[in-house]
Write a protein that holds these residues in place. Structure first.
Motif, short mmCIF file in Angstrom:
data_model
loop_
_atom_site.label_atom_id
_atom_site.label_comp_id
_atom_site.label_asym_id
_atom_site.label_seq_id
_atom_site.Cartn_x
_atom_site.Cartn_y
_atom_site.Cartn_z
N LEU A 3 -32.15 21.11 -21.77
CA LEU A 3 -31.83 21.27 -20.50
C LEU A 3 -32.25 19.37 -19.27
CD1 LEU A 3 -30.74 22.78 -19.08
CD2 LEU A 3 -32.96 23.86 -18.47
N LEU A 6 -26.64 13.27 -17.76
CA LEU A 6 -25.80 13.32 -16.78
C LEU A 6 -25.90 12.00 -15.33
CD1 LEU A 6 -25.16 17.15 -16.64
CD2 LEU A 6 -23.49 15.17 -17.49
N PHE A 41 -22.05 11.21 -0.69
CA PHE A 41 -21.57 12.47 -1.64
C PHE A 41 -21.92 12.02 -3.14
CE2 PHE A 41 -17.60 13.96 1.08
CZ PHE A 41 -17.91 14.85 1.37
N THR A 56 -24.93 13.93 -4.77
CA THR A 56 -24.16 14.60 -6.00
C THR A 56 -26.02 14.34 -7.48
OG1 THR A 56 -22.10 14.56 -5.61
CG2 THR A 56 -22.78 14.56 -8.11
N VAL A 77 -30.99 21.61 -9.54
CA VAL A 77 -30.37 21.84 -10.10
C VAL A 77 -30.88 21.61 -11.71
CG1 VAL A 77 -28.33 22.29 -11.65
CG2 VAL A 77 -27.94 22.20 -9.13
N TYR A 110 -34.12 23.85 -11.13
CA TYR A 110 -34.55 24.83 -11.10
C TYR A 110 -34.04 25.43 -12.62
CZ TYR A 110 -32.11 29.09 -10.06
OH TYR A 110 -32.01 30.90 -9.71
N LEU A 139 -15.49 15.25 -6.00
CA LEU A 139 -16.99 15.05 -5.16
C LEU A 139 -17.67 16.24 -4.50
CD1 LEU A 139 -17.21 11.63 -3.70
CD2 LEU A 139 -18.80 11.45 -5.43
N LEU A 140 -16.17 17.02 -4.01
CA LEU A 140 -17.09 17.90 -3.18
C LEU A 140 -16.68 18.77 -4.36
CD1 LEU A 140 -15.08 17.45 -0.06
CD2 LEU A 140 -17.62 17.85 0.02
N GLU A 151 -17.47 18.79 -7.27
CA GLU A 151 -18.98 18.45 -8.11
C GLU A 151 -20.19 19.36 -7.24
OE1 GLU A 151 -19.80 18.13 -10.77
OE2 GLU A 151 -21.73 16.82 -10.65
N ILE A 152 -19.75 18.77 -5.90
CA ILE A 152 -20.86 19.30 -5.02
C ILE A 152 -21.21 20.83 -5.25
CG2 ILE A 152 -22.23 19.71 -3.56
CD1 ILE A 152 -21.01 17.14 -2.36
N MET A 193 -23.04 22.88 -8.43
CA MET A 193 -23.96 22.75 -8.33
C MET A 193 -24.07 24.17 -7.88
SD MET A 193 -25.29 18.90 -8.56
CE MET A 193 -24.10 18.23 -7.82
N VAL A 243 -24.07 26.91 -10.23
CA VAL A 243 -25.49 27.15 -11.37
C VAL A 243 -26.32 27.82 -10.67
CG1 VAL A 243 -26.26 25.69 -12.76
CG2 VAL A 243 -24.55 24.83 -12.54
N LEU A 244 -26.68 27.79 -9.05
CA LEU A 244 -27.74 28.23 -8.94
C LEU A 244 -27.16 30.14 -8.69
CD1 LEU A 244 -28.65 25.85 -5.58
CD2 LEU A 244 -29.42 26.24 -8.04
N VAL A 252 -27.44 31.46 -12.51
CA VAL A 252 -28.62 31.54 -12.95
C VAL A 252 -29.54 32.57 -11.97
CG1 VAL A 252 -30.75 30.82 -14.35
CG2 VAL A 252 -27.29 29.77 -14.52
N VAL A 298 -23.93 27.73 -18.83
CA VAL A 298 -23.88 27.11 -17.58
C VAL A 298 -24.63 25.82 -17.94
CG1 VAL A 298 -26.51 27.09 -16.30
CG2 VAL A 298 -25.48 29.20 -16.82
N VAL A 299 -24.97 25.06 -18.53
CA VAL A 299 -24.99 23.71 -19.33
C VAL A 299 -24.11 23.19 -19.81
CG1 VAL A 299 -26.64 22.50 -20.48
CG2 VAL A 299 -27.77 24.23 -19.96
N LEU A 346 -21.90 22.76 -16.23
CA LEU A 346 -22.56 21.82 -15.63
C LEU A 346 -21.50 20.38 -16.03
CD1 LEU A 346 -23.77 20.94 -13.20
CD2 LEU A 346 -25.86 21.13 -14.45
N ILE A 347 -22.20 20.60 -17.28
CA ILE A 347 -21.60 18.55 -17.78
C ILE A 347 -19.95 18.04 -18.06
CG2 ILE A 347 -21.20 17.45 -20.14
CD1 ILE A 347 -24.01 18.76 -20.69
N THR A 360 -19.26 17.77 -14.20
CA THR A 360 -19.99 16.34 -13.67
C THR A 360 -19.37 15.37 -14.19
OG1 THR A 360 -22.10 17.97 -13.73
CG2 THR A 360 -22.11 15.05 -13.84
N MET A 363 -15.85 14.50 -12.58
CA MET A 363 -15.51 14.15 -11.18
C MET A 363 -15.43 12.34 -11.77
SD MET A 363 -18.10 13.08 -8.99
CE MET A 363 -20.00 12.24 -9.95
#
Lengths: 203, 465
Positions: A144, A151, A174, A178, A185, A188, B129-130, B132-133, B136, B139-140, B143, B153-154, B157-158, B161, B164
Motif C-alpha cells: 500500500l 502514484l 486542485f 489531490t 487516503v 487512512y 480533477l474534481l 479524482e478528488i 479519493m 475510498v474513505l 473502507v 480498493v487499491v 484508486l490507481i 488517479t 486524470m
C-alpha cells in the motif's frame, strides 16, 4: 545559464531519488527520497510558474511525506508484510527498470521538445523520468505505501510538464488537494484494519 | 441566492457537519431530507429567472467566481440536478434500512457536491480533477476504519488517479487540434490519450477488474453507490467532450472504437455475470454491462445520444439502489454472499429477495421493468445500424437474465417444510417496496420521465439538438 545548470542538476536529483524509491525497501529511505524529490520538482515547476505557485507544490509534497511518515512510524506490524510474489521484484530487476526509464526519457525528450517547443529539455526530462518511474513502481508492487509512493511520483512528473502548459491557480490548488488527498487516503488505508471493531456498521 | 452555493457548497458543508456533529440515527434523515429539498428546488425554481412570490422577488444566480475560474449552473442544469439529487435522496434514506453508518451520508453528500462541481466548473476540462478528488472520498467511504483495504480498493484508486493526467493532457492537446484540424498526427495522439483517460475512468475492458473485487471485499451498499455515482458523472463529462469538439462527433473511426469498447463491455459483463457464484459480483458485472451500453450510445447518431443516455441513467440509479439495498440486508445474514450461503433465503427474507431479483431483471432489460424502455430504444437504433452489434448486445442481456434465473434458483432452493417468515424491518420493507414500485412505474409508464428529460438536450449545444 545558472538556471539551466540547476535545472539539469534537478533532473539528476530526480533520477537518483526515483531510483532510490524504486529500488530501496526501507520506507524511511523512500520517504526521505520523496521529500528531496519534491525540491527538484519545485525547481522545475518554477521554470514556468511563479515562485509562490511552485512553492505550493513543495509544501503540499512535504506535508504528504510528513503524513505518510507519521502514520508509518506508528505501525509496527508491517515490516514483514507479504508482497505479491507473482511478479519479479529483485533489486537488479528494479535497477534495469529505472535504466529503461532513463533510456526512454533520453530518447523521447528531444522529440517532445521538437513537437511542443518552449517546454525546455530539463522540464520534459524530469517529468518523463518521474512518470516512468511512478508507473513502473505501480507495476511491480502491491504494498500500500509503495502504491501511494508510485502514484505521488507519477503525479509529480505530470505536474512538472502540465505546469508548462497550464498556469491556472485553480488547477494548482486542485493538484495540491489531490496530492494531499492521496497522502491522507494512503495514511487512512495504512491504519485501516489495525483498529478494533467498535460497532457493527457497514455490513 | 447562488446556484453553485446551493447545490455544491451547501451539501458539502452539510456533509462535513453530519460527519462531526450528528448522531447516526439522524444522519439519514438529514442527508436524505437535504437532497430531497435540493431536488425539489431544482425542479420547481428555474435558475437565473426572477420569481415573484408575494412581494418577494427570488432569483437564483447561475455562477460564482473561485480562484479566477467560474462555476456555472444554468437553467438547463435544473432537470439534471433534480435527477441527481432525487436519486441521491433514495440512496441516503436507504442507509437507514441498510444499516450503514452516518459516514455514508456525510461522505456521500460531499461526493455528490464535488461531482456536481465537476459539471459546473469552467473550463469543463477541470472536471477531471474534481472526479479524482471525489474518487479519493469514495475510498474513505468504501473502507471502514476496522477493515483492511483489499486489492479492489487499491486498484480503483490507481486507475482513477491514472485517468486524470490523461484527460488533462488530452484537453490541452484538443485545443491544438481545434486550431489545426488537418494535423492528423496530433488528432490521433489527442484521441488516443483521451480514450485512455476515459478507459480508466469508466473502467472499460479490461480495466474493470476492480469492480467485482470491490463487490466481494466491501460493503455492497457503498460499492453500489460508487457504481451509480461515478459512471453517471463521467458519462456527462464525456458528453461534454463530444459536444465541445466537432471532430470527436464526426470521426467514424472514433465512433467505431467507442462502439467496439461498448459492445465488449456489454457482452463480457453479461457473460461473466452468468458464470458467477457470488451475487455481489453479479451486481458488479451487471453495472459493467450497463456502463458498456452507455459507451455504446456515444457511438450512435449524435442527435440520439443525450436522450438515450438519460433514459438509461435514471432507471440505472433506481435499480442499483434497490439491488444494493437488498444485498446489504441479505449480507447481514450471509456474510460472503456466495451461492452456498444464500440458499433458501427467499423464505426468510422474501421482500429483499423479490426486490433483488426485480432489480436484477430490470438491469437485464426484462419487459415491464424500468430498464426495458431504454433498452428497447437502444436495440431499435442498433438494429438499424449493425446486426452484429445487436446480437452481441442481446448476448450480454441474455447473460444477465441467466444470472437472474440462477440467483432465483439458489434463493428458493430449500426443504418444503421450511416456514416462510418476514424478517425485514418496516423501514427496510418500506424502502424496498418503494423501490420496486418505482421499477414497475418506470417500466410501465416511461413517459413519467418526460418532464425531466424534455429540457435535458439543451444541456449540450450540439449533440442535444
Amino acid at each position: 545559464m545558472t538556471n539551466e545548470i540547476i535545472s539539469w542538476l534537478s533532473v539528476g536529483l530526480i533520477l537518483a531519488t526515483s531510483a532510490t524509491i524504486l529500488i530501496n525497501r526501507d520506507w524511511r529511505v523512500s520517504l526521505g527520497s520523496l521529500a528531496v524529490q519534491y525540491i527538484a520538482v519545485f525547481w522545475l515547476v518554477s521554470r514556468h510558474l511563479p515562485f509562490v505557485m511552485g512553492s505550493v507544490k513543495l509544501i503540499a509534497g512535504w506535508m504528504v511525506v510528513a503524513a505518510l511518515g507519521m502514520t508509518r512510524l506508528g505501525l509496527t506490524n508491517l515490516d514483514r508484510e507479504e508482497e505479491d510474489t507473482f511478479w519479479p521484484r529483485g533489486r537488479w530487476f528494479r535497477i534495469i527498470l529505472i535504466m529503461i526509464v532513463a533510456l526512454v526519457t533520453a530518447g523521447a525528450t528531444p522529440r517532445i521538445e521538437a513537437a511542443i517547443p518552449g517546454l525546455g529539455l530539463p522540464v520534459i526530462a524530469g517529468g518523463l523520468l518521474l512518470i516512468g518511474a511512478g508507473v513502473f513502481h505501480l507495476g511491480v508492487t502491491s504494498d500500500l505505501l509503495r502504491v501511494i509512493l508510485g502514484l505521488l511520483t507519477m503525479l509529480a512528473g505530470f505536474e512538472i510538464i502540465y505546469a508548462a502548459v497550464e498556469s491556472s491557480i485553480l488547477v494548482t490548488g486542485f493538484l495540491a488537494v489531490t496530492n494531499l488527498g492521496l497522502g491522507i487516503v494512503g495514511s487512512y488505508l495504512l491504519v485501516a484494519g489495525s483498529t478494533p471493531l467498535e460497532s457493527g456498521e457497514d455490513l | 441566492m447562488n446556484a453553485p452555493l446551493l447545490w455544491i457548497a451547501l451539501p458539502f458543508i452539510t456533509g462535513v457537519l453530519i460527519l462531526f456533529f450528528l448522531r447516526e440515527r439522524y444522519s439519514a434523515l438529514a442527508g436524505g431530507g437535504l437532497s430531497a429539498i435540493l431536488a425539489l428546488i431544482a425542479l420547481i425554481i428555474p435558475i437565473d429567472t426572477a420569481l415573484l412570490i408575494g412581494s418577494i422577488s427570488l432569483k437564483i444566480s447561475p455562477s460564482i467566481q473561485f480562484f479566477g475560474r467560474s462555476f456555472e449552473l444554468n437553467t438547463a442544469d435544473g432537470p439534471l440536478l433534480a435527477i441527481i439529487f432525487g436519486i441521491a435522496t433514495l440512496w441516503f434514506f436507504g442507509t437507514e434500512a441498510s444499516g450503514t453508518a452516518n459516514r455514508f451520508v456525510s461522505l456521500g453528500l460531499m461526493i455528490i457536491s464535488l461531482l456536481t462541481a465537476s459539471i459546473a466548473v469552467e473550463p469543463f476540462l477541470y472536471a477531471a480533477l474534481l472526479l479524482e478528488i471525489a474518487a479519493m472520498l469514495i475510498v474513505l467511504l468504501l473502507v471502514p476504519a476496522y477493515q483492511k483495504p483489499g486489492r479492489g480498493v487499491v486498484r480503483f484508486l490507481i486507475y482513477q488517479t491514472l485517468a486524470m493526467p490523461f484527460i488533462l493532457f488530452s484537453g490541452w492537446m484538443l485545443a491544438g487540434v481545434e486550431s489545426s484540424p488537418g494535423d492528423l498526427s496530433t488528432t490521433t495522439q489527442a484521441g488516443t490519450i483521451l480514450g485512455l483517460g476515459f478507459a480508466f475512468l469508466l473502467a472499460v475492458f479490461p480495466l474493470y477488474n476492480w469492480i467485482p473485487m470491490l463487490m466481494e471485499e466491501n460493503s455492497p451498499y457503498a460499492t453500489g453507490f460508487l457504481l451509480w455515482v461515478l459512471p453517471t458523472f463521467t458519462v456527462i463529462f464525456a458528453l461534454g467532450f463530444l459536444d465541445r469538439y466537432a471532430w470527436l462527433r464526426t470521426s467514424p473511426q472514433l465512433a467505431s472504437a467507442i462502439q467496439f469498447a461498448g459492445v465488449l463491455m456489454v457482452a463480457s459483463g453479461g457473460i461473466f455475470a452468468a458464470l458467477q457464484r457470488h451475487i455481489g459480483r453479479m451486481l458488479g458485472y451487471a453495472s459493467i454491462a450497463e456502463t458498456g451500453l452507455l459507451i455504446l450510445i456515444m457511438g450512435l447518431k449524435p442527435s440520439e445520444i443525450v436522450n438515450l443516455t438519460f433514459l438509461i441513467l435514471i432507471p440505472r440509479g433506481l435499480a442499483l439502489a434497490v439491488w444494493a439495498l437488498a444485498l446489504s440486508i441479505i449480507k447481514r445474514l450471509a456474510y460472503s454472499l456466495r451461492f452456498n450461503e444464500i440458499q433458501g433465503l427467499a423464505r426468510r427474507y422474501p421482500l429483499a429477495v423479490i426486490a433483488l431479483l426485480l432489480a436484477q431483471l430490470s438491469m437485464s432489460g426484462f419487459p415491464l421493468l424500468a430498464g426495458f424502455p431504454a433498452r428497447l430504444a437502444i436495440w431499435q437504433e442498433l438494429a438499424a445500424q449493425s446486426l452484429g452489434i445487436t446480437v452481441w448486445v442481446f448476448a450480454g442481456s441474455l447473460g444477465l437474465l441467466v444470472a437472474a434465473i440462477r440467483t432465483l434458483a439458489v434463493f428458493v432452493m430449500v426443504d418444503e417444510e421450511k416456514k416462510w417468515g418476514l424478517n425485514e424491518s418496516w423501514v427496510q420493507s418500506a424502502m424496498l417496496g418503494l423501490g420496486v414500485i418505482g421499477l414497475f412505474i418506470l417500466g410501465l409508464f416511461p413517459q413519467v420521465l418526460l418532464p425531466f428529460m424534455v429540457n435535458l438536450p439543451s444541456l449540450f449545444d450540439h449533440i442535444g439538438q
